[in-house]
Motif scaffolding. Sequence first.
Motif, PDB file in Angstrom:
ATOM      1  N   ILE A   1       8.522   7.900 -18.437  1.00  0.00           N
ATOM      2  CA  ILE A   1       8.060   8.721 -17.312  1.00  0.00           C
ATOM      3  C   ILE A   1       8.361   7.955 -16.023  1.00  0.00           C
ATOM      4  N   PRO A   2       9.081   8.564 -15.074  1.00  0.00           N
ATOM      5  CA  PRO A   2       9.561   7.833 -13.887  1.00  0.00           C
ATOM      6  C   PRO A   2       8.516   7.580 -12.809  1.00  0.00           C
ATOM      7  N   VAL A   3       7.393   6.995 -13.190  1.00  0.00           N
ATOM      8  CA  VAL A   3       6.383   6.589 -12.208  1.00  0.00           C
ATOM      9  C   VAL A   3       5.877   5.201 -12.587  1.00  0.00           C
ATOM     10  N   SER A   4       5.440   4.443 -11.591  1.00  0.00           N
ATOM     11  CA  SER A   4       4.859   3.129 -11.844  1.00  0.00           C
ATOM     12  C   SER A   4       3.347   3.294 -11.945  1.00  0.00           C
TER      13      SER A   4
ATOM     14  N   TYR B   1       0.838  -1.207   0.000  1.00  0.00           N
ATOM     15  CA  TYR B   1       0.000   0.000   0.000  1.00  0.00           C
ATOM     16  C   TYR B   1       0.874   1.258   0.000  1.00  0.00           C
ATOM     17  N   ALA B   2       1.929   1.265   0.804  1.00  0.00           N
ATOM     18  CA  ALA B   2       2.812   2.430   0.892  1.00  0.00           C
ATOM     19  C   ALA B   2       3.509   2.698  -0.442  1.00  0.00           C
ATOM     20  N   ILE B   3       3.904   1.636  -1.126  1.00  0.00           N
ATOM     21  CA  ILE B   3       4.554   1.783  -2.434  1.00  0.00           C
ATOM     22  C   ILE B   3       3.579   2.379  -3.441  1.00  0.00           C
ATOM     23  N   GLN B   4       2.349   1.872  -3.433  1.00  0.00           N
ATOM     24  CA  GLN B   4       1.331   2.379  -4.355  1.00  0.00           C
ATOM     25  C   GLN B   4       1.004   3.840  -4.072  1.00  0.00           C
ATOM     26  N   LEU B   5       0.890   4.172  -2.795  1.00  0.00           N
ATOM     27  CA  LEU B   5       0.620   5.558  -2.403  1.00  0.00           C
ATOM     28  C   LEU B   5       1.765   6.475  -2.823  1.00  0.00           C
ATOM     29  N   LYS B   6       2.986   5.997  -2.639  1.00  0.00           N
ATOM     30  CA  LYS B   6       4.160   6.786  -3.016  1.00  0.00           C
ATOM     31  C   LYS B   6       4.150   7.105  -4.509  1.00  0.00           C
ATOM     32  N   GLU B   7       3.837   6.121  -5.344  1.00  0.00           N
ATOM     33  CA  GLU B   7       3.837   6.352  -6.795  1.00  0.00           C
ATOM     34  C   GLU B   7       2.736   7.328  -7.197  1.00  0.00           C
ATOM     35  N   LYS B   8       1.583   7.206  -6.550  1.00  0.00           N
ATOM     36  CA  LYS B   8       0.490   8.134  -6.840  1.00  0.00           C
ATOM     37  C   LYS B   8       0.873   9.552  -6.444  1.00  0.00           C
ATOM     38  N   GLN B   9       1.446   9.700  -5.253  1.00  0.00           N
ATOM     39  CA  GLN B   9       1.853  11.017  -4.776  1.00  0.00           C
ATOM     40  C   GLN B   9       2.956  11.611  -5.647  1.00  0.00           C
ATOM     41  N   LYS B  10       3.876  10.758  -6.079  1.00  0.00           N
ATOM     42  CA  LYS B  10       4.977  11.218  -6.920  1.00  0.00           C
ATOM     43  C   LYS B  10       4.447  11.792  -8.232  1.00  0.00           C
ATOM     44  N   ALA B  11       3.525  11.078  -8.864  1.00  0.00           N
ATOM     45  CA  ALA B  11       2.949  11.559 -10.125  1.00  0.00           C
ATOM     46  C   ALA B  11       2.170  12.851  -9.901  1.00  0.00           C
ATOM     47  N   LYS B  12       1.445  12.915  -8.804  1.00  0.00           N
ATOM     48  CA  LYS B  12       0.641  14.093  -8.495  1.00  0.00           C
ATOM     49  C   LYS B  12       1.535  15.317  -8.317  1.00  0.00           C
ATOM     50  N   PHE B  13       2.637  15.161  -7.595  1.00  0.00           N
ATOM     51  CA  PHE B  13       3.574  16.271  -7.396  1.00  0.00           C
ATOM     52  C   PHE B  13       4.268  16.650  -8.695  1.00  0.00           C
ATOM     53  N   MET B  14       4.663  15.651  -9.471  1.00  0.00           N
ATOM     54  CA  MET B  14       5.362  15.917 -10.736  1.00  0.00           C
ATOM     55  C   MET B  14       4.545  16.829 -11.643  1.00  0.00           C
ATOM     56  N   TYR B  15       3.263  16.492 -11.771  1.00  0.00           N
ATOM     57  CA  TYR B  15       2.410  17.248 -12.685  1.00  0.00           C
ATOM     58  C   TYR B  15       1.687  18.415 -12.001  1.00  0.00           C
ATOM     59  N   GLY B  16       1.936  18.589 -10.696  1.00  0.00           N
ATOM     60  CA  GLY B  16       1.387  19.733  -9.970  1.00  0.00           C
ATOM     61  C   GLY B  16      -0.120  19.724  -9.839  1.00  0.00           C
TER      62      GLY B  16
END
Length: 203
Positions: A190-193, A50-65
Amino acid sequence: MARAKELKCKICRRFGEKLFLKGEKCYSDKCILQKRGEKPQSQQARMSVYAIQLKEKQKAKFMYGLLEKNFERYYEEAQKKANPGDALLTFLEMRLDNVVYRLGFASSRAQARQLVSHGHIRVNNKKVNIPSYQVKVGDEITIGTERLIPQIKERILEKEGTGTSWLILDKENLKGKVISMPNEEDLRAIPVSVKDIIEFYSR
């Protein structure tokens, strides 16, 4: 303002990789990751699925603002497509602010969003001030403010293409064109899963 800049650096440090949130500083030796190395030791512990999945979602969200609500909206639209993962990344990539960033008209997506919001960008010679505007194949993107041309031209003359197969850049005339949809190779770069992001929302 200084506080906001510090937070952007902390976001990159949290994920342990450059998300290019601060433009030119991210390419210099002032980057916090080059100064301090990897993310804090406390964050290097074993993560749950769950933490890994959340991290990838948050990473993409921050990347694209994007705000959470807007990101969820893209996910919901992507779910209607045959390949939701690729569709989600395509929606994000074909936002006007991202295209302005990819073309090199701005040094970060945040700066690109500002250029669009302030009415400095034209699509097919018409002013578009909506950062989330979805570009289409054949669209031509130009700068609509003369005073910005010297600054932007200096930046893109140092640029070696757009880094994608679906955008072309005419450096001399400060024009970009969408020549196709992003292909599989573009999306995988794109560096997100995206698999983890889809699974996060599917829980």
